[in-house]
Motif scaffolding. Structure first.
Motif, mmCIF file in Angstrom:
data_model
loop_
_atom_site.group_PDB
_atom_site.id
_atom_site.type_symbol
_atom_site.label_atom_id
_atom_site.label_comp_id
_atom_site.label_asym_id
_atom_site.label_seq_id
_atom_site.Cartn_x
_atom_site.Cartn_y
_atom_site.Cartn_z
ATOM 1 N N LYS A 35 0.811 -1.221 0.000
ATOM 2 C CA LYS A 35 0.000 0.000 0.000
ATOM 3 C C LYS A 35 0.841 1.265 0.000
ATOM 4 N N GLY A 36 1.970 1.245 -0.716
ATOM 5 C CA GLY A 36 2.746 2.463 -0.875
ATOM 6 C C GLY A 36 1.988 3.490 -1.698
ATOM 7 N N VAL A 37 2.242 4.760 -1.418
ATOM 8 C CA VAL A 37 1.550 5.837 -2.123
ATOM 9 C C VAL A 37 2.572 6.752 -2.787
ATOM 10 N N ASP A 38 2.385 6.978 -4.079
ATOM 11 C CA ASP A 38 3.276 7.824 -4.875
ATOM 12 C C ASP A 38 2.472 8.970 -5.474
ATOM 13 N N ALA A 43 0.960 15.642 -17.072
ATOM 14 C CA ALA A 43 0.646 16.827 -17.865
ATOM 15 C C ALA A 43 -0.626 17.526 -17.396
ATOM 16 N N ASP A 44 -1.620 16.738 -16.938
ATOM 17 C CA ASP A 44 -2.885 17.327 -16.509
ATOM 18 C C ASP A 44 -2.998 17.464 -14.993
ATOM 19 N N GLY A 45 -1.875 17.352 -14.292
ATOM 20 C CA GLY A 45 -1.874 17.543 -12.837
ATOM 21 C C GLY A 45 -1.324 16.338 -12.107
ATOM 22 N N PRO A 46 -1.145 16.438 -10.787
ATOM 23 C CA PRO A 46 -0.571 15.350 -9.999
ATOM 24 C C PRO A 46 -1.400 14.070 -10.085
ATOM 25 N N GLU A 47 -0.700 12.935 -10.108
ATOM 26 C CA GLU A 47 -1.360 11.628 -10.149
ATOM 27 C C GLU A 47 -0.957 10.834 -8.912
ATOM 28 N N VAL A 179 9.557 20.830 -13.233
ATOM 29 C CA VAL A 179 8.990 20.166 -14.400
ATOM 30 C C VAL A 179 8.829 21.176 -15.525
ATOM 31 N N GLY A 180 9.309 20.823 -16.716
ATOM 32 C CA GLY A 180 9.252 21.726 -17.859
ATOM 33 C C GLY A 180 7.836 22.226 -18.145
ATOM 34 N N GLY A 181 7.692 23.531 -18.298
ATOM 35 C CA GLY A 181 6.400 24.117 -18.591
ATOM 36 C C GLY A 181 5.551 24.422 -17.386
ATOM 37 N N GLN A 182 6.002 24.053 -16.188
ATOM 38 C CA GLN A 182 5.244 24.325 -14.967
ATOM 39 C C GLN A 182 5.988 25.368 -14.136
ATOM 40 N N PRO A 183 5.299 26.423 -13.673
ATOM 41 C CA PRO A 183 5.991 27.538 -13.018
ATOM 42 C C PRO A 183 6.494 27.240 -11.612
ATOM 43 N N ASP A 184 5.834 26.314 -10.917
ATOM 44 C CA ASP A 184 6.161 26.065 -9.512
ATOM 45 C C ASP A 184 6.863 24.724 -9.338
ATOM 46 N N PRO A 185 7.733 24.605 -8.335
ATOM 47 C CA PRO A 185 8.360 23.309 -8.055
ATOM 48 C C PRO A 185 7.312 22.283 -7.636
ATOM 49 N N PHE A 186 7.589 21.016 -7.936
ATOM 50 C CA PHE A 186 6.662 19.936 -7.618
ATOM 51 C C PHE A 186 7.285 19.024 -6.575
ATOM 52 N N ASP A 187 6.547 18.736 -5.508
ATOM 53 C CA ASP A 187 7.003 17.832 -4.459
ATOM 54 C C ASP A 187 6.573 16.408 -4.814
ATOM 55 N N HIS A 188 7.471 15.697 -5.466
ATOM 56 C CA HIS A 188 7.219 14.292 -5.798
ATOM 57 C C HIS A 188 7.511 13.470 -4.561
ATOM 58 N N HIS A 189 6.469 12.876 -3.963
ATOM 59 C CA HIS A 189 6.743 12.160 -2.720
ATOM 60 C C HIS A 189 6.118 10.771 -2.685
ATOM 61 N N ASP A 190 6.779 9.920 -1.900
ATOM 62 C CA ASP A 190 6.383 8.531 -1.716
ATOM 63 C C ASP A 190 6.380 8.212 -0.229
#
Length: 222
Positions: A35-38, A43-47, A179-190
């Motif tokens: 049950k890990g969560v990523d 392109a259309d938002g966080p998944e 991420v290219g084309g996105q103005p704000d940093p993205f917190d990719h977390h697991d």
């Protein structure tokens, strides 16, 4: 950065890695979680994906850089999902512990063209610890391919590890991406909590020394 007067003389080592791993000692062995969560960028938002994770951590023989001494674990992480058997994520590397200083390190190599060396500090009996790395650093940093640098640049990496006992541990991992084309940093977390599926093995040198000791006992010599 500390300059040693003698950079060539290696220290005496205890051959048994399992008893010298400090805060890493309970991570040795095999683990599984379902049950890990990523949370990852699309392109259309966080998944949000739920994943299955298998982790194997095997003690390695003591490692030295002249007077510097490490005890550690070689690990392999394999992740997929309940919907697909194909690999969702694959990662190899080492967890390392320097008893003299309390330095904890994690090395990361993933087959999409990225490597990381992250560091932190902990006491031998700590049940929680953190390691991190920053893009641009030449000691504890992040190195990526041209494509990743241009389109999914990793500016920082951090993992917080919590050990809940002999048979369970968890982590929260954060990678700050540009991420290219996105103005704000993205917190990719697991995040995940893993349960033990296998006991640790002894490192090769410890096995060799134990066999030699057993032969000496059997022959009546010391």
């Amino acid at each position: 950065m500390r300059l040693h007067q003698d950079i060539f003389t290696e220290p005496d080592v205890d051959p048994d890695t399992l008893v010298n791993l400090g805060p890493l000692r309970l991570l040795a062995g095999s683990w599984k979680a379902t049950k890990g969560v990523d949370l990852n960028p699309k392109a259309d938002g966080p998944e949000r994906d739920v994943y299955i994770e298998h982790v194997h951590m095997d003690p390695i023989d003591p490692q030295t850089n002249g007077p510097q001494l490490f005890y550690g674990l070689r690990y392999h992480i394999h992740i997929n999902t309940a919907d697909e058997d194909i690999t969702f994520h694959d990662q190899v590397g080492y967890w390392l512990w320097e008893p003299a200083t309390g330095l904890v390190m994690q090395t990361i190599a993933i087959p999409r063209g990225q490597v990381v060396l992250a560091s932190g500090h902990a006491k031998p009996d700590d049940m929680t610890f953190t390691v991190s790395a920053q893009r641009g650093q030449t000691n504890y940093g992040v190195c990526s391919t041209d494509f990743l640098e241009a389109n999914f640049r990793t500016d920082s990496y951090r993992i917080d590890v919590t050990i809940h006992g002999e048979d369970r541990w968890s982590y929260a991992q954060h990678s700050v991406l540009r991420v290219g084309g996105q103005p704000d940093p993205f917190d990719h977390h697991d995040t995940n909590t893993l349960m033990r599926t296998g006991k640790p093995k002894r490192n090769p040198l410890a096995v060799i020394m134990a066999r030699k000791a057993e032969k000496s006992r059997a022959s009546g010599t010391t």
